[in-house]
Design a protein around this motif. Sequence first.
Motif, short mmCIF file in Angstrom:
data_model
loop_
_atom_site.label_atom_id
_atom_site.label_comp_id
_atom_site.label_asym_id
_atom_site.label_seq_id
_atom_site.Cartn_x
_atom_site.Cartn_y
_atom_site.Cartn_z
N LYS A 91 4.61 -3.06 1.11
CA LYS A 91 3.31 -3.63 0.73
C LYS A 91 2.55 -4.17 1.96
O LYS A 91 2.26 -5.37 2.07
CB LYS A 91 3.51 -4.77 -0.27
CG LYS A 91 4.21 -4.37 -1.56
CD LYS A 91 3.34 -3.56 -2.48
CE LYS A 91 4.00 -3.29 -3.82
NZ LYS A 91 3.18 -2.50 -4.73
N PRO A 92 2.18 -3.29 2.90
CA PRO A 92 1.67 -3.77 4.18
C PRO A 92 0.18 -4.09 4.24
O PRO A 92 -0.28 -4.63 5.24
CB PRO A 92 1.98 -2.58 5.11
CG PRO A 92 1.83 -1.39 4.22
CD PRO A 92 2.34 -1.82 2.86
N LEU A 93 -0.59 -3.77 3.20
CA LEU A 93 -2.04 -3.84 3.30
C LEU A 93 -2.55 -5.21 3.73
O LEU A 93 -3.31 -5.34 4.69
CB LEU A 93 -2.68 -3.44 1.96
CG LEU A 93 -4.22 -3.45 1.93
CD1 LEU A 93 -4.77 -2.45 2.94
CD2 LEU A 93 -4.73 -3.12 0.53
N ILE A 94 -2.15 -6.27 3.01
CA ILE A 94 -2.63 -7.61 3.34
C ILE A 94 -2.16 -8.03 4.72
O ILE A 94 -2.91 -8.61 5.52
CB ILE A 94 -2.18 -8.62 2.26
CG1 ILE A 94 -2.92 -8.34 0.94
CG2 ILE A 94 -2.44 -10.05 2.72
CD1 ILE A 94 -2.49 -9.23 -0.20
N LEU A 95 -0.89 -7.72 5.04
CA LEU A 95 -0.35 -8.09 6.35
C LEU A 95 -1.10 -7.39 7.47
O LEU A 95 -1.47 -8.01 8.48
CB LEU A 95 1.14 -7.76 6.40
CG LEU A 95 1.90 -8.23 7.64
CD1 LEU A 95 1.86 -9.74 7.76
CD2 LEU A 95 3.35 -7.74 7.58
N ASN A 96 -1.34 -6.09 7.32
CA ASN A 96 -2.06 -5.35 8.36
C ASN A 96 -3.47 -5.90 8.57
O ASN A 96 -3.92 -6.07 9.71
CB ASN A 96 -2.14 -3.87 7.97
CG ASN A 96 -0.78 -3.19 7.99
OD1 ASN A 96 0.21 -3.78 8.38
ND2 ASN A 96 -0.75 -1.94 7.55
N ALA A 97 -4.15 -6.17 7.46
CA ALA A 97 -5.51 -6.70 7.56
C ALA A 97 -5.51 -8.08 8.20
O ALA A 97 -6.41 -8.42 8.98
CB ALA A 97 -6.15 -6.75 6.17
N TYR A 98 -4.51 -8.87 7.88
CA TYR A 98 -4.42 -10.23 8.42
C TYR A 98 -4.19 -10.22 9.92
O TYR A 98 -4.80 -10.98 10.67
CB TYR A 98 -3.29 -10.98 7.72
CG TYR A 98 -3.16 -12.43 8.13
CD1 TYR A 98 -4.07 -13.39 7.69
CD2 TYR A 98 -2.11 -12.85 8.96
CE1 TYR A 98 -3.96 -14.72 8.06
CE2 TYR A 98 -1.99 -14.19 9.33
CZ TYR A 98 -2.92 -15.10 8.88
OH TYR A 98 -2.80 -16.42 9.26
N ILE A 99 -3.29 -9.34 10.39
CA ILE A 99 -2.98 -9.28 11.82
C ILE A 99 -4.18 -8.76 12.61
O ILE A 99 -4.51 -9.29 13.67
CB ILE A 99 -1.75 -8.39 12.07
CG1 ILE A 99 -0.51 -9.04 11.46
CG2 ILE A 99 -1.53 -8.15 13.56
CD1 ILE A 99 0.71 -8.13 11.44
N GLY A 100 -4.84 -7.73 12.08
CA GLY A 100 -6.01 -7.18 12.75
C GLY A 100 -5.72 -6.79 14.19
O GLY A 100 -4.73 -6.12 14.48
N THR A 101 -6.56 -7.23 15.09
CA THR A 101 -6.39 -6.91 16.52
C THR A 101 -5.46 -7.88 17.24
O THR A 101 -5.15 -7.69 18.41
CB THR A 101 -7.74 -6.92 17.23
OG1 THR A 101 -8.28 -8.26 17.20
CG2 THR A 101 -8.72 -5.97 16.57
N GLY A 102 -5.04 -8.94 16.55
CA GLY A 102 -4.21 -9.96 17.19
C GLY A 102 -5.02 -11.03 17.91
O GLY A 102 -4.46 -11.92 18.54
N ALA A 103 -6.34 -10.97 17.79
CA ALA A 103 -7.20 -11.91 18.52
C ALA A 103 -6.96 -13.35 18.11
O ALA A 103 -7.09 -14.26 18.94
CB ALA A 103 -8.67 -11.55 18.29
#
Length: 382
Positions: free
Chosen positions: A62-74
Motif C-alpha cells: 500500500k505505497p501510495l500515501i507513503l510515496n506521496a508523503y515522501i515526495g522529493t525528500g525536501a
Amino acid sequence: MRKEKCIAMLLAGGQGSRLGALTKRIAKPAVSFGSKYRIIDFSLSNCANSHINAVGVLTQYKPLILNAYIGTGAAWDLDEPGAGVTVLPPFATESGGEWYKGTADAIFQNIDYIAGYDPKYVLIISGDHLYRMDYNAMLERHIDKGADLTISVLHVPMDEASRFGIMTADESGRITKFAEKPKRPESDLASMGIYMFSWPVLRKALTEDAANEASDHDFGKNVIPKLLGENKRLYTYEFSGYWKDVGTIESYYSTSMELLDPKPGFDLFSDRNPILSNSNTQPPQFIGPDGAISECLVGNGCVVLGKASHSILSTETSVGAGAVVTDSILLPGATVEAGAHVHKAIVGERAVVRSGVTLGKADLSGNIIVIADQKAVTKDQI
C-alpha cells in the motif's frame, strides 16, 4: 549519482498487520503519529541529522500515501542534486515481477542503486521505530573496530528477549553468538534491526544469499548467521537512548499517550536532532467559544468546538459542539460530530463518529477501540 561515503537503505514496505485496522489502507511507516508526524519521519530525520544525504526508501505494501508523503525528500532536507531520497518499489525483472521475498532480498533487488553511489558503507534501517540516533557515532565505531558488520543493540527484559534477534558479545563488543527470536534466550542484548555494513561484505553476502534457494532471504535468519559462521568481524553498537517499536495497537497507543506526560521519554519539542515532517500547509487551529482543550497535542487545521483532554488531535481533525474526547487519538482528518463522546479510542484517518455516539468508557477501563480509516460510526453500530 555522486560518490557517497555512506548511504542508507530504509526498509518501509511492511504491512504492519499487528496494527490491524490502522494499516488496512497504508503501510505501517505511513501511519500517523504524534499529531503532525508519520512513523517514517523518525528514521528520515535521523538520516538528515546524521548528514546521510542519500537514502533509498524501499516500499511495497500500500505505497501510495507513503510515496506521496515522501515526495522529493525536501521536508527532511534530503533533496540534494545527485543524492537525496529515492523511492524504490519492487519492479519487474527478466524472471517477472514479484514482491520482495525478505529483508535481504529487498536490498539485493536494489544492489545497482547502491553501486551507483560506490559507497564504503551501507546503513540499513527500518521505517517503523520511534527513536533518535546519530548514525555517525555508529559508523565511527564500525570503522574503529575494522568491522564487516555492526549491529545496533539495546538491553531488553529477558521475558521479552524472544521477540528479538539476540546476541552474545565479548568484552570488546565482538559478536560471538546470534539467534533470531530464540525460544530460550541466552542474553538480553537485542538487535534493533539497524545494520552498518562495509559495502564489499554486504554485496558478496547478498549475492550469495540470492543464489541460495533454501534461504528465507532475511538478515536475521540467514545473512547474519552465515557471516558469523564465516568468522567475519561482527560488532555491537550499544544504544542507550529511547527506542520503541510501535507495531501493535497496545504499543502504538501507550507510546502515543506517553508523549502527553509532563516529562515524556521521547521529547518531540527537543531542539537536539529535531524531528522533521512533510507538514503540508494547513490553516491554524480554531478553538470555538465553548471549546476547551487540556493535555493535548493539537495539529494545524484542527477545529475544536467541544472538549478534548489528554488526547492527540492530528492535523485537520474536528471535534463538534458538545462533543467530548478523552484519552484518545484522532488521526488526520477524523471527525467527532456534535454531542458524540469518544474515550480511549483511536479514530482512523478521515473516519467519522456520528452525532450522539458514545465510544469507550470514560474511566479508561476496557480495551482500546479502533475505528478504521474512512469509516463512519453510527448509533446502530455500537
